[in-house]
Design an enzyme around this catalytic site. Structure first.
Site, PDB file in Angstrom:
ATOM      1  N   GLU A  50      -2.584   8.648   8.458  1.00 50.74           N
ATOM      2  CA  GLU A  50      -1.042   8.486   8.711  1.00 50.74           C
ATOM      3  C   GLU A  50      -0.555   9.305   9.897  1.00 50.74           C
ATOM      4  O   GLU A  50       0.466   8.854  10.335  1.00 50.74           O
ATOM      5  CB  GLU A  50      -0.491   9.039   7.493  1.00 50.74           C
ATOM      6  CG  GLU A  50      -0.830   7.999   6.210  1.00 50.74           C
ATOM      7  CD  GLU A  50       0.103   6.772   6.100  1.00 50.74           C
ATOM      8  OE1 GLU A  50       1.168   6.708   6.624  1.00 50.74           O
ATOM      9  OE2 GLU A  50      -0.441   5.967   5.471  1.00 50.74           O
ATOM     10  N   CYS A 110     -11.140   2.992   0.160  1.00 56.06           N
ATOM     11  CA  CYS A 110      -9.561   3.222   0.282  1.00 56.06           C
ATOM     12  C   CYS A 110      -9.419   2.540   1.726  1.00 56.06           C
ATOM     13  O   CYS A 110     -10.047   2.445   2.702  1.00 56.06           O
ATOM     14  CB  CYS A 110      -9.363   4.881   0.585  1.00 56.06           C
ATOM     15  SG  CYS A 110      -7.910   5.204   1.245  1.00 56.06           S
ATOM     16  N   THR A 111      -8.143   1.585   1.504  1.00 57.69           N
ATOM     17  CA  THR A 111      -7.672   0.603   2.728  1.00 57.69           C
ATOM     18  C   THR A 111      -7.381   1.504   3.833  1.00 57.69           C
ATOM     19  O   THR A 111      -7.464   0.968   5.134  1.00 57.69           O
ATOM     20  CB  THR A 111      -6.733  -0.226   2.150  1.00 57.69           C
ATOM     21  OG1 THR A 111      -5.670   0.670   1.845  1.00 57.69           O
ATOM     22  CG2 THR A 111      -7.266  -1.000   1.119  1.00 57.69           C
ATOM     23  N   HIS A 112      -7.196   2.751   3.924  1.00 63.23           N
ATOM     24  CA  HIS A 112      -7.087   3.584   5.218  1.00 63.23           C
ATOM     25  C   HIS A 112      -8.351   3.681   5.789  1.00 63.23           C
ATOM     26  O   HIS A 112      -8.146   3.797   7.269  1.00 63.23           O
ATOM     27  CB  HIS A 112      -6.279   4.814   4.953  1.00 63.23           C
ATOM     28  CG  HIS A 112      -4.800   4.940   4.464  1.00 63.23           C
ATOM     29  ND1 HIS A 112      -4.562   4.535   3.218  1.00 63.23           N
ATOM     30  CD2 HIS A 112      -3.892   5.271   5.224  1.00 63.23           C
ATOM     31  CE1 HIS A 112      -3.222   4.683   3.263  1.00 63.23           C
ATOM     32  NE2 HIS A 112      -2.839   5.257   4.251  1.00 63.23           N
ATOM     33  N   ASP A 132       0.812  -1.214   0.112  1.00 61.53           N
ATOM     34  CA  ASP A 132       0.118  -0.026   0.008  1.00 61.53           C
ATOM     35  C   ASP A 132       1.032   1.165  -0.204  1.00 61.53           C
ATOM     36  O   ASP A 132       2.065   1.090   0.387  1.00 61.53           O
ATOM     37  CB  ASP A 132      -1.003  -0.174   1.193  1.00 61.53           C
ATOM     38  CG  ASP A 132      -1.961   1.143   1.433  1.00 61.53           C
ATOM     39  OD1 ASP A 132      -2.406   1.708   0.440  1.00 61.53           O
ATOM     40  OD2 ASP A 132      -1.868   1.856   2.352  1.00 61.53           O
ATOM     41  N   SER A 133       0.319   2.312  -0.334  1.00 63.65           N
ATOM     42  CA  SER A 133       0.997   3.578  -0.088  1.00 63.65           C
ATOM     43  C   SER A 133       1.584   4.027   1.284  1.00 63.65           C
ATOM     44  O   SER A 133       2.473   4.742   1.350  1.00 63.65           O
ATOM     45  CB  SER A 133       0.122   5.031  -0.730  1.00 63.65           C
ATOM     46  OG  SER A 133      -0.934   5.026   0.236  1.00 63.65           O
ATOM     47  N   TYR A 144      -0.921   8.677  -1.853  1.00 65.34           N
ATOM     48  CA  TYR A 144      -0.770   8.496  -3.485  1.00 65.34           C
ATOM     49  C   TYR A 144      -1.949   9.019  -4.101  1.00 65.34           C
ATOM     50  O   TYR A 144      -2.033   9.402  -5.165  1.00 65.34           O
ATOM     51  CB  TYR A 144      -0.757   7.237  -3.727  1.00 65.34           C
ATOM     52  CG  TYR A 144       0.736   6.290  -3.733  1.00 65.34           C
ATOM     53  CD1 TYR A 144       1.788   6.918  -3.183  1.00 65.34           C
ATOM     54  CD2 TYR A 144       0.642   4.958  -4.019  1.00 65.34           C
ATOM     55  CE1 TYR A 144       2.873   6.056  -3.041  1.00 65.34           C
ATOM     56  CE2 TYR A 144       1.936   4.124  -3.986  1.00 65.34           C
ATOM     57  CZ  TYR A 144       2.813   4.853  -3.457  1.00 65.34           C
ATOM     58  OH  TYR A 144       3.982   4.164  -3.311  1.00 65.34           O
ATOM     59  N   GLY A 145      -3.143   9.069  -3.491  1.00 63.89           N
ATOM     60  CA  GLY A 145      -4.468   9.542  -3.984  1.00 63.89           C
ATOM     61  C   GLY A 145      -4.564  11.061  -4.412  1.00 63.89           C
ATOM     62  O   GLY A 145      -5.352  11.192  -5.063  1.00 63.89           O
ATOM     63  N   CYS A 149      -4.506  -1.427  -1.957  1.00 63.87           N
ATOM     64  CA  CYS A 149      -4.757  -0.162  -2.342  1.00 63.87           C
ATOM     65  C   CYS A 149      -5.526   0.040  -3.413  1.00 63.87           C
ATOM     66  O   CYS A 149      -5.273  -0.669  -4.415  1.00 63.87           O
ATOM     67  CB  CYS A 149      -3.340   0.390  -2.565  1.00 63.87           C
ATOM     68  SG  CYS A 149      -3.375   1.963  -3.019  1.00 63.87           S
ATOM     69  N   ASN A 150      -6.601   0.750  -3.097  1.00 63.52           N
ATOM     70  CA  ASN A 150      -7.784   0.971  -4.219  1.00 63.52           C
ATOM     71  C   ASN A 150      -6.946   1.869  -5.371  1.00 63.52           C
ATOM     72  O   ASN A 150      -7.421   1.761  -6.374  1.00 63.52           O
ATOM     73  CB  ASN A 150      -9.085   1.545  -3.700  1.00 63.52           C
ATOM     74  CG  ASN A 150      -9.556   0.635  -2.837  1.00 63.52           C
ATOM     75  OD1 ASN A 150     -10.334  -0.272  -3.445  1.00 63.52           O
ATOM     76  ND2 ASN A 150      -9.184   0.494  -1.618  1.00 63.52           N
ATOM     77  N   THR A 151      -6.405   2.898  -4.851  1.00 64.89           N
ATOM     78  CA  THR A 151      -6.026   3.943  -5.936  1.00 64.89           C
ATOM     79  C   THR A 151      -4.978   3.080  -6.844  1.00 64.89           C
ATOM     80  O   THR A 151      -4.954   3.568  -7.874  1.00 64.89           O
ATOM     81  CB  THR A 151      -4.998   4.763  -5.117  1.00 64.89           C
ATOM     82  OG1 THR A 151      -5.846   5.408  -4.090  1.00 64.89           O
ATOM     83  CG2 THR A 151      -4.437   5.947  -5.943  1.00 64.89           C
TER      84      THR A 151
HETATM   85  N1  DGL Z   1      -4.864   3.221   0.858  1.00 58.62           N
HETATM   86  C1  DGL Z   1      -5.129   3.828  -0.478  1.00 58.62           C
HETATM   87  C2  DGL Z   1      -6.268   3.201  -1.011  1.00 58.62           C
HETATM   88  O1  DGL Z   1      -6.874   2.332  -0.821  1.00 58.62           O
HETATM   89  C3  DGL Z   1      -4.368   4.867  -0.792  1.00 58.62           C
HETATM   90  C4  DGL Z   1      -4.179   6.092   0.127  1.00 58.62           C
HETATM   91  C5  DGL Z   1      -3.379   7.235  -0.700  1.00 58.62           C
HETATM   92  O2  DGL Z   1      -2.221   7.103  -0.604  1.00 58.62           O
HETATM   93  O3  DGL Z   1      -3.971   8.150  -1.075  1.00 58.62           O
HETATM   94  O4  DGL Z   1      -6.619   3.873  -1.927  1.00 58.62           O
END
Ligand code: DGL
Length: 268
Positions: A153, A185-187, A12-13, A44-45, A75-77
């Protein structure tokens, strides 16, 4: 040659993919896992596609050196870039995050559903398209939530800024009258309790990690790469590209009582 005794990579990011690692460990207890979170460059998003593609390729090269049998893109992104286009010549397969369209629609009586995700993910329209492909009459409420990842984060779980962001984004769902929401988003599972509370009992909140883990398990079973030894507990190594102490705290926040080793990794 892939072998069932090789570990599974999860990336993941940042710390978000730990919410998927938690589910994977529960459903595949005999497997060894290596987690990689790019905490030096998260989020990353809010970045460009070209930048993100470069970062993920560096992470996949790291996993190739580690000799993994599968990489779960937690990570969905990154998943919405298309996992096939990320694979290149790496010897292992990639499993991306499930979009959960069918489960989301099944949880909605009104067929009016919300999607919380990063600006990048929402901008691709991938979840909306998957939901409409499953039911063309569904109404989709996509909400980009750019404030969540930096706050998570930054361990700002009790900050007024997080409370305000939760209110801002959940108000969109409430005003639209959606009755099911997916955390794409996995966060976001780190703050699922706050989101669920703000929405109240009339909105079902879904996390696609279980479905993603089931897809990974069935892929490994089909390839005869699954470790199923009874009573064997696999190892978990958690790597970050910066700030291991913070990553360690967030790992224990997501997976209390889990034995993990930690390492700092330089991807350049
Ligand atoms: N956790 C990530 C996701 O599922 C990305 C979060 C990010 O870096 O913006 O999209």
């Amino acid at each position: 040659m892939l072998d069932k005794n090789m570990p599974i990579g999860v990336l993941d990011s940042g710390v978000g993919g730990l919410s998927v690692l938690k589910v994977l460990r529960r459903s595949l207890p005999a497997e060894d896992f290596i987690y990689l979170g790019d905490t030096a460059r998260t989020p990353y998003g809010t970045r460009t596609e070209q930048e993100i593609r470069g970062f993920v390729e560096q992470m996949l090269c790291f996993f190739e050196q580690q000799g993994v049998k599968l990489v779960v893109i937690a990570c969905n992104t990154l998943t919405v870039l298309g996992v096939d286009s990320l694979k290149k010549n790496h010897p292992f397969s990639l499993v991306g995050m499930s979009k959960g369209a069918e489960s989301l629609l099944a949880a909605s009586h009104k067929k009016k559903v919300g999607v919380f995700a990063t600006p990048f993910t929402i901008g691709t329209g991938a979840h909306r398209a998957a939901i409409l492909a499953a039911d063309a009459t569904a109404q989709v409420v996509p909400v980009a939530c750019p404030q969540f990842v930096p706050l998570i984060e930054g361990e700002q779980f009790e900050a007024p800024a997080l409370t305000a962001a939760v209110k801002e984004y959940t108000d969109v769902i409430k005003e639209a009258g959606a009755d099911a929401l997916i955390l794409s988003c996995t966060h976001y599972p780190f703050i699922a309790d706050k989101i669920t509370k703000a929405l109240g009992p009339s909105v079902t909140v879904l996390d696609p990690a279980e479905e993603t883990s089931a897809i990974a398990k069935s892929y490994l079973a089909k390839q005869q790469l699954l470790r199923l030894e009874q009573g064997v507990e696999g190892t978990t190594k958690v790597c970050f590209t910066a700030d291991v102490a913070r990553g360690q705290r967030l790992t224990h926040y997501m997976m209390p009582r889990t034995a993990c080793s930690f390492a700092l990794v330089d991807l350049k």
